[in-house]
Design an enzyme around this catalytic site. Structure first.
Site, PDB file in Angstrom:
ATOM      1  N   ASP A  67      33.333 -21.739  29.864  1.00 46.59           N
ATOM      2  CA  ASP A  67      34.572 -21.468  30.480  1.00 46.59           C
ATOM      3  C   ASP A  67      35.009 -23.012  31.125  1.00 46.59           C
ATOM      4  OD1 ASP A  67      33.024 -21.420  32.632  1.00 46.59           O
ATOM      5  OD2 ASP A  67      33.101 -19.282  33.359  1.00 46.59           O
ATOM      6  N   ASN A 136      31.315  -9.825  41.057  1.00 48.35           N
ATOM      7  CA  ASN A 136      32.303  -8.715  40.733  1.00 48.35           C
ATOM      8  C   ASN A 136      31.982  -8.324  39.245  1.00 48.35           C
ATOM      9  OD1 ASN A 136      33.259 -10.796  39.549  1.00 48.35           O
ATOM     10  ND2 ASN A 136      35.415 -10.738  40.092  1.00 48.35           N
ATOM     11  N   HIS A 138      32.106 -10.361  36.569  1.00 50.75           N
ATOM     12  CA  HIS A 138      32.453 -11.472  35.779  1.00 50.75           C
ATOM     13  C   HIS A 138      31.358 -12.111  34.992  1.00 50.75           C
ATOM     14  CE1 HIS A 138      33.032 -14.674  38.594  1.00 50.75           C
ATOM     15  NE2 HIS A 138      32.100 -15.303  38.066  1.00 50.75           N
ATOM     16  N   GLU A 143      37.192 -11.617  34.363  1.00 49.40           N
ATOM     17  CA  GLU A 143      37.197 -10.799  35.631  1.00 49.40           C
ATOM     18  C   GLU A 143      37.422  -9.229  35.111  1.00 49.40           C
ATOM     19  OE1 GLU A 143      36.464 -12.338  37.974  1.00 49.40           O
ATOM     20  OE2 GLU A 143      37.745 -13.844  38.890  1.00 49.40           O
TER      21      GLU A 143
HETATM   22  C1  GLP Z   1      31.008 -19.060  38.071  1.00 44.05           C
HETATM   23  C2  GLP Z   1      31.012 -19.322  36.310  1.00 44.05           C
HETATM   24  C3  GLP Z   1      30.296 -17.804  35.720  1.00 44.05           C
HETATM   25  C4  GLP Z   1      28.921 -17.866  36.438  1.00 44.05           C
HETATM   26  C5  GLP Z   1      29.190 -17.477  38.043  1.00 44.05           C
HETATM   27  C6  GLP Z   1      27.788 -17.256  38.725  1.00 44.05           C
HETATM   28  O1  GLP Z   1      32.164 -18.120  38.361  1.00 44.05           O
HETATM   29  N1  GLP Z   1      32.298 -19.186  35.818  1.00 44.05           N
HETATM   30  O2  GLP Z   1      29.883 -18.544  34.310  1.00 44.05           O
HETATM   31  O3  GLP Z   1      28.152 -16.793  35.706  1.00 44.05           O
HETATM   32  O4  GLP Z   1      29.810 -18.694  38.689  1.00 44.05           O
HETATM   33  O5  GLP Z   1      27.731 -18.441  39.604  1.00 44.05           O
HETATM   34  P1  GLP Z   1      26.617 -18.391  40.546  1.00 44.05           P
HETATM   35  O6  GLP Z   1      25.209 -18.613  39.737  1.00 44.05           O
HETATM   36  O7  GLP Z   1      26.799 -19.929  41.213  1.00 44.05           O
HETATM   37  O8  GLP Z   1      26.498 -17.044  41.196  1.00 44.05           O
END
Ligand code: GLP
Length: 240
Positions: A67, A136, A138, A143
């Protein structure tokens, strides 16, 4: 879903980085779907260290960002392109042009998302899709409510995601939109590996592991994939 639980986040990230090195050793031109986020920092750091120790060439590793935020300047350090260059593609003999990211600077963003979907197809699909998880549920920026067959597209981010990711933006606003691979895109990968560590992920991991497949928990779609591994530390696994 194959679930592996480790005593600490360090052991969990060790395991994933080791597994990634094995995959590259088995296939020099590995096509990797690349997640970002705080959990992945240690994974990529250890991956690069192990590749270096074992003198494994990275020259043909193709990376696809799962993304990317819309609205940041080309060189913004918070972009996921910057993140993936910083953690991977600026190291060893990785080739920067082998990192493919949705073109969030295109005039027509819907078309840019479609083009990215086509890129995934044209390279012959992703071999190994790395995933973190949002609190949440995702994956990428799919989402809650995202369809299981969704393709790469422009998405809006929920207030919970904006709040979770705020700490990475200092005083700047977190962009409210992004281009993400769809859940359908992710499920086409030959192998999916999701990693979650820390207590803040315990509740969503409980829903993912013990709950049904539901678009309310986007990651639950991984239960439809035959080759999915979930790597957890004790903290993230404590409610399952
Ligand atoms: C972001 C990314 C996701 C990732 C998520 C978790 O929102 N778009 O791909 O899985 O963060 O991040 P963290 O490892 O910082 O909790």
């Amino acid at each position: 879903m194959d679930i592996e639980i480790f005593d600490s986040a360090a052991l969990a990230t060790d395991k994933l980085s080791e597994l990634l090195v094995e995959r590259v050793q088995a296939k020099k031109d590995l096509k990797m779907g690349l997640a970002t986020g705080r959990t992945m920092d240690a994974v990529y750091h250890k991956f690069v260290t192990k590749l270096s120790e074992k003198k494994v060439s990275c020259i043909n590793i193709l990376g696809l960002a799962i993304d990317e935020y819309i609205g940041l300047a080309v060189n913004d350090e918070n972009s996921y392109k910057h993140y993936l260059n910083f953690h991977l593609y600026e190291h060893l003999d990785f080739v920067k042009s082998n990192l493919l990211v949705p073109d969030v600077h295109a005039e027509d963003l819907d078309e840019a998302a479609l083009k990215f979907e086509k890129v995934v197809e044209d390279i012959g699909g992703v071999d190994i899709q790395l995933l973190g998880i949002g609190t949440n549920g995702h994956i990428g920026f799919n989402e809650p409510g995202s369809a299981h067959d969704s393709q790469s597209r422009v998405v809006g981010l929920t207030s919970s995601t904006l709040a979770s990711n705020k700490s990475m933006f200092g005083n700047n606003e977190v962009p409210k939109t992004a281009i993400t691979m769809g859940i359908g895109t992710i499920l086409k990968a030959k192998e999916c590996i999701l990693i979650a560590t820390g207590e803040s992920k315990a509740s969503i991991i409980q829903k993912l592991v013990n709950g049904d497949i539901s678009s309310k928990v986007p990651a639950s779609a991984l239960k439809l994939h035959k080759n999915t591994k979930i790597i957890l530390d004790r903290e993230a696994a404590k409610l399952i």
